[in-house]
Design a protein around this motif. Structure first.
Motif, PDB file in Angstrom:
ATOM      1  N   THR A  17       0.830  -1.204   0.000  1.00 55.43           N
ATOM      2  CA  THR A  17       0.000   0.000   0.000  1.00 55.43           C
ATOM      3  C   THR A  17       0.865   1.255   0.000  1.00 55.43           C
ATOM      4  O   THR A  17       0.603   2.214  -0.745  1.00 55.43           O
ATOM      5  CB  THR A  17      -0.925   0.007   1.225  1.00 55.43           C
ATOM      6  N   VAL A  18       1.926   1.254   0.814  1.00 57.40           N
ATOM      7  CA  VAL A  18       2.828   2.409   0.860  1.00 57.40           C
ATOM      8  C   VAL A  18       3.546   2.575  -0.476  1.00 57.40           C
ATOM      9  O   VAL A  18       3.694   3.700  -0.979  1.00 57.40           O
ATOM     10  CB  VAL A  18       3.845   2.255   2.009  1.00 57.40           C
ATOM     11  N   ARG A  26       2.552   1.682  -3.516  1.00 58.57           N
ATOM     12  CA  ARG A  26       1.636   2.213  -4.513  1.00 58.57           C
ATOM     13  C   ARG A  26       1.303   3.676  -4.226  1.00 58.57           C
ATOM     14  O   ARG A  26       1.091   4.467  -5.144  1.00 58.57           O
ATOM     15  CB  ARG A  26       0.357   1.380  -4.537  1.00 58.57           C
ATOM     16  N   THR A  27       1.267   4.042  -2.967  1.00 59.10           N
ATOM     17  CA  THR A  27       0.967   5.433  -2.622  1.00 59.10           C
ATOM     18  C   THR A  27       2.044   6.375  -3.136  1.00 59.10           C
ATOM     19  O   THR A  27       1.753   7.466  -3.635  1.00 59.10           O
ATOM     20  CB  THR A  27       0.819   5.581  -1.100  1.00 59.10           C
ATOM     21  N   SER A  35      -3.388   5.941  -7.507  1.00 56.05           N
ATOM     22  CA  SER A  35      -3.847   4.743  -6.821  1.00 56.05           C
ATOM     23  C   SER A  35      -4.808   5.051  -5.681  1.00 56.05           C
ATOM     24  O   SER A  35      -5.632   4.210  -5.331  1.00 56.05           O
ATOM     25  CB  SER A  35      -2.650   3.948  -6.283  1.00 56.05           C
ATOM     26  N   SER A  36      -4.737   6.220  -5.083  1.00 57.08           N
ATOM     27  CA  SER A  36      -5.611   6.563  -3.962  1.00 57.08           C
ATOM     28  C   SER A  36      -5.615   8.079  -3.779  1.00 57.08           C
ATOM     29  O   SER A  36      -4.827   8.807  -4.391  1.00 57.08           O
ATOM     30  CB  SER A  36      -5.149   5.863  -2.675  1.00 57.08           C
ATOM     31  N   LEU A  87      -4.785   9.593  -0.989  1.00 56.55           N
ATOM     32  CA  LEU A  87      -3.553   9.951  -0.299  1.00 56.55           C
ATOM     33  C   LEU A  87      -2.387  10.055  -1.279  1.00 56.55           C
ATOM     34  O   LEU A  87      -1.537  10.948  -1.156  1.00 56.55           O
ATOM     35  CB  LEU A  87      -3.241   8.903   0.776  1.00 56.55           C
ATOM     36  N   ALA A  88      -2.335   9.156  -2.282  1.00 53.62           N
ATOM     37  CA  ALA A  88      -1.273   9.220  -3.287  1.00 53.62           C
ATOM     38  C   ALA A  88      -1.364  10.506  -4.094  1.00 53.62           C
ATOM     39  O   ALA A  88      -0.337  11.122  -4.404  1.00 53.62           O
ATOM     40  CB  ALA A  88      -1.354   8.003  -4.203  1.00 53.62           C
ATOM     41  N   ASP A  93      -9.420  -0.544  -0.376  1.00 49.84           N
ATOM     42  CA  ASP A  93      -8.163   0.173  -0.140  1.00 49.84           C
ATOM     43  C   ASP A  93      -8.275   0.976   1.140  1.00 49.84           C
ATOM     44  O   ASP A  93      -9.164   1.813   1.286  1.00 49.84           O
ATOM     45  CB  ASP A  93      -7.871   1.103  -1.311  1.00 49.84           C
ATOM     46  N   TYR A 112      -6.702   3.401   2.032  1.00 48.72           N
ATOM     47  CA  TYR A 112      -6.501   4.818   1.801  1.00 48.72           C
ATOM     48  C   TYR A 112      -7.514   5.324   0.796  1.00 48.72           C
ATOM     49  O   TYR A 112      -7.304   6.346   0.189  1.00 48.72           O
ATOM     50  CB  TYR A 112      -5.060   5.085   1.292  1.00 48.72           C
TER      51      TYR A 112
END
Length: 418
Positions: free
Chosen positions: A151-152, A154-155, A161-162, A164-165, A416, A418
């Motif tokens: 997850t980190v 991809r961010t 991706s999210s 947050l990203a 997800d 995030y």
């Protein structure tokens, strides 16, 4: 596993191929030759998908037409691609059966090299294909760290991706813009006062701190640390961050007002290298990605263009020096006193810039200048069409890739965190 002299049947994608057991031992396909060395059925099933002991039939869930072309290679010694089949897919079949790209005919090798140069792109982060159930991190306490790292990763690597990203990408772009503005403003005479210099150092330290933290986190969560270090964008990040720490270390060692600090040409060069931070925007802008990937794919055409220009410069500069200065060294045009000096006139004429700082004065020199300009237009136009089409193709591919990422991010949004 004892085969004896029985007839072996290879069932590849539903199509049967019959071979004597002795012939399979001599086939230049490592997977088939390894079948003969198996001593248990469990070892056998590691090399094929299924095995029927009664009929001595081996089952392979592979492309049958590709295997038929591979068998033609075994019979006739010439391996070519299957028509209307992706080169990379056929190459994957070759690797499965134990062949290498060197087994291909030279024309097919060139096609494969060109295809691989287009697809294996290291200038930008590779697009991760949709994950299947075999790639899902294990559930439970054991798989929680892996899911968190993914997850980190991809961010930081995939801005779409999210949410947050997207926020982190926007903050990173903001720091790049602020750093570039401060770099440009620091060269203004009004920004030389002690107060503004202190403010500039604080802002610069904050920006460098963000870039350093971002680079360290991306390195720690990357899947392949060696591949991360080899990526050009990551190398540029390192080249942009390192000069700051070098300049700080030199300042601490030599003092703020030392002679080395006042005449620090090296330090000024290191500071100006922060302009490479602009290339960091390529992570977030499709246009810069398209430009970089087009240059990567068209490097052969670019080299050809440079060779054309270099040869033309050598010819026209020698003729210009002879016509303008060499025939009458005393009264000749002294701007063309040497061939290297004439090279400057040739390059600005071939690119139709024409600063006017030097120009031919003789009739023969002016005729040569006209030929030089026309030749430059023709030479520069020759590879432009290919580069233009490559640019359009690259832009289309990156646009589709970005669209797939957005769709994948949308479909994974409910699960997800995030």
């Amino acid at each position: 596993m004892k085969f004896g002299s029985r007839l072996c049947t290879l069932n590849v994608g539903g199509r049967r191929f019959f071979f004597p057991a002795e012939l399979m031992k001599r086939l230049p396909l490592s997977r088939l030759s390894r079948l003969q060395r198996c001593v248990s059925e469990s070892e056998l099933l590691e090399l094929c998908d299924d095995y029927d002991r009664d009929s001595n039939e081996f089952f392979f869930d592979r492309h049958s037409e590709a295997f038929s072309f591979i068998m033609l290679y075994v019979q006739h010694g010439k391996l070519r691609f299957v028509p209307h089949m992706c080169e990379l897919s056929f190459y994957n079949e070759m690797l499965y059966w134990g062949l290498e790209s060197a087994d291909l005919q030279p024309c097919c090798q060139r096609r494969l090299d060109h295809r691989m140069s287009e697809c294996f792109v290291h200038f930008f982060p590779e697009e991760r294909p949709p994950r299947g159930p075999w790639e899902e991190p294990p559930r439970g306490p054991e798989g929680e760290p892996r899911r968190w790292l993914e997850t980190v990763r991809r961010t930081f690597e995939e801005p779409t991706s999210s949410i947050l990203a997207q926020i982190l990408a926007s903050v990173s772009m903001l720091f790049v813009v602020i750093s570039m503005v401060m770099l440009c403003a620091s060269t203004l005479p009004d920004w030389k006062s002690a107060e503004t210099l202190d403010q500039h150092r604080i802002i610069e330290a904050v920006c460098i701190g963000w870039f350093t933290a971002e680079c360290i986190v991306r390195f720690l969560v990357s899947r392949d640390k060696c591949e991360f270090v080899r990526r050009p964008l990551n190398i540029i990040d390192l080249l942009a961050i390192t000069p700051y720490y070098v300049s700080v270390a030199v300042t601490m060692l030599t003092g703020e007002n030392s002679t080395l600090q006042r005449a620090g040409v090296t330090l000024r060069v290191l500071r100006i290298m922060r302009i490479f931070w602009l290339i960091k925007l390529a992570r977030h802008f499709l246009g810069l990605q398209t430009l970089g990937l087009t240059l990567r794919r068209c490097h052969r055409q670019m080299v050809t263009l440079l060779v054309f220009v270099g040869v033309a410069m050598a010819i026209f500069s020698a003729l210009a020096q002879l016509l303008e200065h060499g025939l009458d060294p005393e009264a000749g045009n002294h701007d063309y006193a040497s061939i290297p000096a004439a090279c400057w006139w040739v390059i600005i004429s071939m690119t139709t810039v024409g600063y006017g700082d030097m120009f031919p004065v003789t009739v023969a020199g002016r005729v040569l200048g006209g030929v030089c300009v026309v030749s430059g237009i023709v030479l520069l136009a020759l590879p432009i069409t290919f580069i233009y089409h490559s640019f359009l193709q690259t832009y289309s591919e990156l646009t589709l890739r970005a669209a797939r990422r957005r769709r994948r991010a949308t479909t994974q949004a409910p699960t997800d965190p995030y």
